[in-house]
Each structure stands twice: as structure tokens, then as C-alpha cells.
Design a protein around this motif. Structure first.
Motif, PDB file in Angstrom:
ATOM      1  N   GLU A 109       0.869  -1.108  -0.062  1.00 57.39           N
ATOM      2  CA  GLU A 109       0.124   0.061   0.095  1.00 57.39           C
ATOM      3  C   GLU A 109       0.880   1.507  -0.149  1.00 57.39           C
ATOM      4  OE1 GLU A 109      -2.401   0.132   3.584  1.00 57.39           O
ATOM      5  OE2 GLU A 109      -0.705   0.297   4.882  1.00 57.39           O
ATOM      6  N   GLY A 110       0.284   2.228  -0.379  1.00 55.98           N
ATOM      7  CA  GLY A 110       1.127   3.507  -0.352  1.00 55.98           C
ATOM      8  C   GLY A 110       0.204   4.847  -0.456  1.00 55.98           C
ATOM      9  N   ARG A 111       0.578   5.949   0.122  1.00 52.71           N
ATOM     10  CA  ARG A 111       0.005   7.229   0.332  1.00 52.71           C
ATOM     11  C   ARG A 111       0.651   8.281  -0.315  1.00 52.71           C
ATOM     12  NH1 ARG A 111      -1.113   4.269   4.772  1.00 52.71           N
ATOM     13  NH2 ARG A 111      -3.154   4.115   5.454  1.00 52.71           N
ATOM     14  N   ASP A 112      -0.008   9.448  -0.597  1.00 50.79           N
ATOM     15  CA  ASP A 112       0.689  10.696  -1.172  1.00 50.79           C
ATOM     16  C   ASP A 112      -0.400  11.703  -1.459  1.00 50.79           C
ATOM     17  OD1 ASP A 112       2.903  12.085  -2.028  1.00 50.79           O
ATOM     18  OD2 ASP A 112       2.343  11.851  -4.138  1.00 50.79           O
ATOM     19  N   ILE A 113       0.205  12.948  -1.188  1.00 46.00           N
ATOM     20  CA  ILE A 113      -0.421  14.091  -1.335  1.00 46.00           C
ATOM     21  C   ILE A 113       0.186  15.051  -2.229  1.00 46.00           C
ATOM     22  CG2 ILE A 113      -1.593  16.346  -0.159  1.00 46.00           C
ATOM     23  CD1 ILE A 113      -1.395  14.773   2.553  1.00 46.00           C
ATOM     24  N   ARG A 114      -0.518  15.479  -3.219  1.00 44.32           N
ATOM     25  CA  ARG A 114       0.148  16.193  -4.318  1.00 44.32           C
ATOM     26  C   ARG A 114      -1.124  16.831  -5.166  1.00 44.32           C
ATOM     27  NH1 ARG A 114       0.910  11.000  -6.468  1.00 44.32           N
ATOM     28  NH2 ARG A 114       0.006  10.604  -8.429  1.00 44.32           N
ATOM     29  N   ARG A 115      -0.611  17.676  -6.111  1.00 44.15           N
ATOM     30  CA  ARG A 115      -1.426  18.387  -6.958  1.00 44.15           C
ATOM     31  C   ARG A 115      -1.628  17.508  -8.227  1.00 44.15           C
ATOM     32  NH1 ARG A 115      -3.779  23.040  -6.306  1.00 44.15           N
ATOM     33  NH2 ARG A 115      -5.006  24.051  -8.197  1.00 44.15           N
ATOM     34  N   SER A 116      -2.683  17.195  -8.547  1.00 44.76           N
ATOM     35  CA  SER A 116      -3.100  16.381  -9.816  1.00 44.76           C
ATOM     36  C   SER A 116      -2.774  17.477 -10.995  1.00 44.76           C
ATOM     37  CB  SER A 116      -4.463  15.737  -9.806  1.00 44.76           C
ATOM     38  OG  SER A 116      -4.745  15.264 -11.027  1.00 44.76           O
ATOM     39  N   SER A 117      -2.029  16.762 -11.903  1.00 42.53           N
ATOM     40  CA  SER A 117      -1.807  17.410 -13.317  1.00 42.53           C
ATOM     41  C   SER A 117      -3.179  17.411 -14.272  1.00 42.53           C
ATOM     42  CB  SER A 117      -0.621  16.953 -13.929  1.00 42.53           C
ATOM     43  OG  SER A 117      -0.855  15.634 -14.250  1.00 42.53           O
ATOM     44  N   THR A 118      -3.785  16.415 -14.021  1.00 41.20           N
ATOM     45  CA  THR A 118      -4.936  16.083 -14.915  1.00 41.20           C
ATOM     46  C   THR A 118      -6.176  17.081 -14.356  1.00 41.20           C
ATOM     47  OG1 THR A 118      -5.350  14.127 -13.721  1.00 41.20           O
ATOM     48  CG2 THR A 118      -4.058  13.976 -15.581  1.00 41.20           C
ATOM     49  N   LEU A 119      -6.433  17.078 -13.044  1.00 43.94           N
ATOM     50  CA  LEU A 119      -7.526  17.713 -12.419  1.00 43.94           C
ATOM     51  C   LEU A 119      -7.291  19.148 -11.925  1.00 43.94           C
ATOM     52  CD1 LEU A 119      -9.011  14.702 -10.403  1.00 43.94           C
ATOM     53  CD2 LEU A 119      -9.797  15.501 -12.578  1.00 43.94           C
ATOM     54  N   ASN A 120      -5.827  19.382 -11.916  1.00 45.80           N
ATOM     55  CA  ASN A 120      -5.405  20.727 -11.241  1.00 45.80           C
ATOM     56  C   ASN A 120      -6.111  20.919  -9.956  1.00 45.80           C
ATOM     57  OD1 ASN A 120      -4.076  23.117 -11.714  1.00 45.80           O
ATOM     58  ND2 ASN A 120      -5.783  24.302 -12.393  1.00 45.80           N
ATOM     59  N   LYS A 121      -6.021  20.031  -9.184  1.00 43.54           N
ATOM     60  CA  LYS A 121      -6.419  20.039  -7.916  1.00 43.54           C
ATOM     61  C   LYS A 121      -5.533  19.306  -6.878  1.00 43.54           C
ATOM     62  CE  LYS A 121     -11.456  20.001  -8.578  1.00 43.54           C
ATOM     63  NZ  LYS A 121     -12.804  19.476  -8.164  1.00 43.54           N
ATOM     64  N   ASP A 122      -5.465  19.817  -5.393  1.00 41.18           N
ATOM     65  CA  ASP A 122      -4.784  18.961  -4.597  1.00 41.18           C
ATOM     66  C   ASP A 122      -5.242  17.813  -3.966  1.00 41.18           C
ATOM     67  OD1 ASP A 122      -2.558  20.787  -4.564  1.00 41.18           O
ATOM     68  OD2 ASP A 122      -3.544  21.919  -3.000  1.00 41.18           O
ATOM     69  N   MET A 123      -4.663  16.619  -4.096  1.00 41.00           N
ATOM     70  CA  MET A 123      -5.202  15.159  -4.261  1.00 41.00           C
ATOM     71  C   MET A 123      -4.510  14.604  -3.017  1.00 41.00           C
ATOM     72  SD  MET A 123      -8.004  15.492  -6.348  1.00 41.00           S
ATOM     73  CE  MET A 123      -8.270  13.849  -6.739  1.00 41.00           C
ATOM     74  N   VAL A 124      -5.615  13.723  -2.350  1.00 43.93           N
ATOM     75  CA  VAL A 124      -4.757  12.664  -1.317  1.00 43.93           C
ATOM     76  C   VAL A 124      -5.000  11.182  -1.968  1.00 43.93           C
ATOM     77  CG1 VAL A 124      -5.141  11.490   0.998  1.00 43.93           C
ATOM     78  CG2 VAL A 124      -5.609  14.068   0.613  1.00 43.93           C
ATOM     79  N   TYR A 125      -4.123  10.678  -2.385  1.00 45.38           N
ATOM     80  CA  TYR A 125      -3.835   9.398  -2.855  1.00 45.38           C
ATOM     81  C   TYR A 125      -3.753   8.290  -2.056  1.00 45.38           C
ATOM     82  CZ  TYR A 125      -3.527  12.104  -7.304  1.00 45.38           C
ATOM     83  OH  TYR A 125      -3.682  13.101  -8.092  1.00 45.38           O
ATOM     84  N   TYR A 126      -4.250   7.137  -2.109  1.00 42.30           N
ATOM     85  CA  TYR A 126      -4.313   5.766  -1.775  1.00 42.30           C
ATOM     86  C   TYR A 126      -4.351   4.756  -2.353  1.00 42.30           C
ATOM     87  CZ  TYR A 126      -4.943   1.955   1.792  1.00 42.30           C
ATOM     88  OH  TYR A 126      -4.454   0.717   2.155  1.00 42.30           O
ATOM     89  N   ALA A 127      -3.174   3.782  -2.526  1.00 38.85           N
ATOM     90  CA  ALA A 127      -3.121   2.737  -3.513  1.00 38.85           C
ATOM     91  C   ALA A 127      -2.786   1.745  -2.671  1.00 38.85           C
ATOM     92  CB  ALA A 127      -2.038   2.955  -4.358  1.00 38.85           C
ATOM     93  N   LYS A 128      -3.412   0.306  -3.283  1.00 42.41           N
ATOM     94  CA  LYS A 128      -3.205  -0.868  -2.732  1.00 42.41           C
ATOM     95  C   LYS A 128      -2.934  -1.968  -3.656  1.00 42.41           C
ATOM     96  CE  LYS A 128      -5.215  -3.552   1.084  1.00 42.41           C
ATOM     97  NZ  LYS A 128      -6.246  -3.657   2.056  1.00 42.41           N
ATOM     98  N   GLU A 129      -2.070  -2.742  -3.574  1.00 46.35           N
ATOM     99  CA  GLU A 129      -1.761  -3.917  -4.411  1.00 46.35           C
ATOM    100  C   GLU A 129      -2.949  -5.044  -4.330  1.00 46.35           C
ATOM    101  OE1 GLU A 129       1.939  -6.370  -5.995  1.00 46.35           O
ATOM    102  OE2 GLU A 129       1.861  -6.070  -3.782  1.00 46.35           O
ATOM    103  N   LEU A 130      -3.322  -5.497  -5.437  1.00 47.17           N
ATOM    104  CA  LEU A 130      -4.356  -6.611  -5.642  1.00 47.17           C
ATOM    105  C   LEU A 130      -3.645  -7.992  -5.571  1.00 47.17           C
ATOM    106  CD1 LEU A 130      -6.992  -4.872  -8.207  1.00 47.17           C
ATOM    107  CD2 LEU A 130      -7.057  -4.938  -5.547  1.00 47.17           C
ATOM    108  N   LYS A 131      -4.580  -9.072  -5.218  1.00 46.69           N
ATOM    109  CA  LYS A 131      -3.981 -10.410  -5.233  1.00 46.69           C
ATOM    110  C   LYS A 131      -3.314 -10.539  -6.602  1.00 46.69           C
ATOM    111  CE  LYS A 131      -7.314 -12.116  -1.827  1.00 46.69           C
ATOM    112  NZ  LYS A 131      -8.443 -12.892  -1.858  1.00 46.69           N
ATOM    113  N   ASP A 132      -3.964 -10.252  -7.798  1.00 49.95           N
ATOM    114  CA  ASP A 132      -3.073 -10.407  -9.032  1.00 49.95           C
ATOM    115  C   ASP A 132      -1.936  -9.439  -9.349  1.00 49.95           C
ATOM    116  OD1 ASP A 132      -4.480  -8.177  -9.561  1.00 49.95           O
ATOM    117  OD2 ASP A 132      -6.173  -8.810 -10.876  1.00 49.95           O
ATOM    118  N   GLY A 133      -1.590  -8.358  -8.617  1.00 44.58           N
ATOM    119  CA  GLY A 133      -0.333  -7.800  -8.702  1.00 44.58           C
ATOM    120  C   GLY A 133      -0.682  -6.475  -9.260  1.00 44.58           C
TER     121      GLY A 133
END
Length: 440
Positions: A109-133
């Protein structure tokens, strides 16, 4: 600027500064708390969506977008290719270099806070690895924190206005209380006032200035009275003798005696005026014009100049010591030593002597003038430097002088950062020492 306005402005400035700092601190705290809440929500939503997607398949992602959730969902394969995202621009970018994706591939899993280049907004991101990679990522905007801060701003403005009004009212009352004891202060006797401790140095300074002014005024009154008396005495004699001569009632054989008396009184008058001018000039001078002065050579010139007077009084003059050079005013130093030597001659005995020594000691430069004259009682050592003061009034009538000589010496010594020390005993002579070691 009035004290009331100054205090009022200071209080208002402090209140505004406090509110601004509080506002900034509140904004930071709200922002941080919002981020924590969003991160927790994203983690919970991700777990829920992953479980739902495993049950319903990837078609579930389209259903999420259909209900227009504020949460953005992205599905990424092992190579960083975006398999699903409602924003079509994101499908064309490789996400393998995204921090949250890198972290999810390594730790699950991973986290990050940055400005989205596509949405042009400050975003909070959360990512998680699935069983299939593959990587399942969710994100939300954090603009909520700033919106909340902007909503609070009008209330802060209202509070500032209220506090400014309170500060203005308080400053008026406070200034009135502060000023009241100052307005009631007895300026003639500053130290008799019971007032703020912080004003003690000011009151002490005021008291010293008042006492100094009183002393100066007293000295001026005494000086004026003494000058008037000293001028009146020879002028009366001159006027009296001149009137007798004018009326023609003086015998021819007495004419020379009367002329001598007029000349003597006129000389005394000129000497007095000259000393008064010298003393007034010294009173006005604060800084002397300095030049290198050899005190030994200067003393030698004084003794040479006064030798005729000494011979007439049957007094021996002597100079010993060594050449000593100081920075000073030649004219004033000459007057000082002349007055000391002249006094030693005038108040001496027939066959007596006046010894002048000039040299250096361990403490500094010294000039001493010693005589074998009538001496000065110990209780009058300090008073001899007063203007017009004469130790022996009866003897003073016989000895010409103005009573200003030692006053001139004292003032000249002060201007040259020199002190005066007197050694004298009645009937055994006097020694007056000028030296830098006696200056305090």
C-alpha cells in the motif's frame, strides 16, 4: 503623538496580530485534520470497493462513476498502464512513477498528497496492491480544508472589529489611569512622589537638574551681589577722591597721595573686571581648544614674569621637576599657574619662598605650588575655591586681590580633567597640587 493613541494602536496591533496567528494556526490544524480524515476514509473505501469489485467484477467501477462519487478510482497494471480511470487524460499517462504506486508495489500500500496535473487540484492518494499484482488507487480532493478556512474568515473579521472597539475603549480608560498620578506629580520635589517604579530614574534625573539649577541660580545671585559690592568699593573711593580734588580742597602736598590712591583703586577695579571676564569665559566653555603644552616651560615663563613682584615682596621663587607635555589650552593653564604662584607670593612672609614642581607620577601628571606663607585653616580648605572668598578678611584688605583666583584655577582644572588637592596648616604654609590622579 498622544499617549492614548499610541497605546490604543499598540493594543489594536497586538489583537490583530494575535487573531491572524490564531487564524493561520487554525487553518493548519483544520487542514491537517481534514487530510487525516480523508486518508482514513480513502483506506476504508478502497477496502470496500476492492471487495465489491472481486465479487461483481470490474464492471463495478463503471457503476461507481455512474453515481458520481467524489472519490476518484484508478486501476493500474504491473507496468504502470492505467486500465481504468473516469478521466480519459489519465488513461494516456503511465503511473508507474507515482509515489503511491511505487510504495504499493513494494509494501502492498502507499499514500501521497500532491497536485493532480490532470484535475489541477490538490489530491490525497491511497493505493493498494491486489492479489493479481495490479494496483487499485483511490483519491479525493483536499480543497475542503481551504473552503472551510475561507468560511471562517468573515467571523474573524467581525471579531477583529469587536476587539478593536474594546481596545479603543480600554486604552482610553487605561491611559487616564496611567496619566493621573503623573499629572498630579509634584515637579518641584520629584523624589517626594509615590509613583511608578519605572519612572524612578527619570525622577532622580529631574531632581538632580532642579537642584543643579537652584545651585546655579544661587551662585549667580551671590556672584552678582559680590561683584556689585566689589565694584562699588573701589568706585566709591575713586569717586570720593576725585570729588575732593574737583572741589579744590586738597592741599598741593596731598595731591600725589590722592592720585596714587585713585590709581591703586582703578588698578584694583581693572583687575577685578579682568578676573570676572576670565571666570565668565570659563563658565561658558565646555570643551577647551587643545594643543601640546610643556608645563615645565610654561611654569618657567610664569616665574620669570612674576620675579619682579617676588623681589618686591622679598620672596624667593624656585622651579624644579622635568619637562611634561599635555594636551590643553595654553592660555587657561597659564592663568591657573600664575594665580597659584601669585597667591603664594602675596600671602607669604618676608624672606619666604614659593616652590613649583612639575613632573610625572605613577598616577599621572602633577603640578605642585608650595609656599611658606600664612597657611589656611583646615575647616576652610574647601571654601577657598568659592568666588570672592577670602580666608583672613583683615589681612585681605592689606593684600591686593579679587578673591577669584582660585575659582579660576578650579574651573580651569575641571576643563582639563585635573583634580585639586590642598595641603595647608595655619601658620605653616600651603601646598596646592594639580594633577590628573586627583580627578574623579
Amino acid at each position: 503623538m498622544k499617549l492614548q493613541k499610541k497605546i490604543g494602536r499598540s493594543m489594536l496591533l497586538m489583537i490583530i496580530l494575535t487573531l491572524v496567528v490564531s487564524y493561520l494556526a487554525t487553518t493548519i490544524i483544520v487542514y491537517r485534520q481534514t487530510i487525516d480524515i480523508v486518508e482514513n476514509e480513502l483506506e476504508q473505501e478502497a477496502d470496500y470497493m476492492i471487495a465489491a469489485m472481486e465479487m461483481a467484477g470490474e464492471d463495478y467501477l463503471a457503476q461507481i462513476d455512474a453515481v458520481r462519487r467524489p472519490t476518484r478510482v484508478t486501476l493500474i497494471d504491473e507496468n504502470g498502464t492505467v486500465l481504468y480511470d473516469y478521466n480519459e487524460a489519465a488513461l494516456q499517462e503511465n503511473h508507474k512513477s507515482r509515489p503511491e504506486v511505487i510504495s504499493a508495489m513494494k509494501t502492498g500500500e502507499g499514500r501521497d498528497i500532491r497536485r493532480s496535473s490532470t484535475l489541477n487540484k490538490d489530491m490525497v492518494y491511497y493505493a493498494k496492491e491486489l492479489k493479481d499484482g495490479r494496483i487499485f488507487r483511490v483519491s479525493k480532493s483536499v480543497d475542503t480544508a481551504f473552503i472551510l478556512s475561507l468560511r471562517v474568515l468573515p467571523y474573524i473579521g467581525i471579531i477583529v472589529l469587536i476587539m478593536a472597539l474594546i481596545a479603543w475603549r480600554l486604552s482610553k480608560r487605561q491611559v487616564a489611569k496611567i496619566i493621573e498620578p503623573i499629572n498630579k506629580m509634584d515637579v518641584e520635589n520629584p523624589l517626594h512622589n509615590e509613583i511608578y517604579e519605572e519612572l524612578t530614574p527619570l525622577l532622580v534625573n529631574m531632581d538632580e537638574q532642579i537642584r543643579e539649577k537652584e545651585l546655579v541660580a544661587k551662585m549667580r545671585r551671590e556672584f552678582t551681589a559680590n561683584v556689585s559690592h566689589e565694584l562699588k568699593t573701589p568706585l566709591t573711593s575713586i569717586s570720593g577722591y576725585a570729588e575732593i580734588m574737583k572741589d579744590g580742597i586738597v592741599r598741593p602736598e596731598d595731591m600725589q597721595n590722592f592720585s596714587e590712591r585713585i590709581y591703586k583703586e582703578a588698578s584694583s577695579l581693572i583687575s577685578l573686571i579682568d578676573d570676572v571676564i576670565k571666570l565668565s569665559r570659563l563658565d561658558e566653555e565646555r570643551v577647551v581648544k587643545t594643543e601640546p603644552v610643556d608645563l615645565f616651560q610654561l611654569s618657567h615663563g610664569v616665574i620669570t614674569r612674576l620675579t619682579p613682584l617676588a623681589k618686591k615682596s622679598k620672596v624667593r621663587l624656585e622651579l624644579t621637576g622635568e619637562p611634561v607635555e599635555i594636551m590643553g589650552d595654553y592660555r587657561i593653564l597659564d592663568e591657573m599657574i600664575t594665580n597659584l604662584v601669585e597667591n603664594g607670593i602675596k600671602y607669604n612672609r618676608e624672606g619666604g619662598s614659593v616652590a613649583v614642581w612639575v613632573g610625572k607620577t605613577l598616577q599621572g601628571v602633577r603640578i605642585s605650588v608650595s609656599d611658606t606663607g600664612i597657611g589656611i585653616p583646615k575647616d576652610q580648605h574647601e571654601r577657598i575655591f568659592e568666588r570672592f572668598y577670602r580666608v583672613d578678611k583683615s589681612h585681605s584688605k592689606e593684600v591686593p586681590g579679587t578673591g577669584l583666583g582660585l575659582s579660576i584655577v578650579k574651573h580651569g582644572a575641571a576643563l582639563h580633567k585635573m583634580g585639586i588637592f590642598v595641603e595647608s596648616e595655619e601658620g605653616k604654609g600651603t601646598t596646592i597640587i594639580l594633577g590628573t590622579e586627583y580627578f574623579k
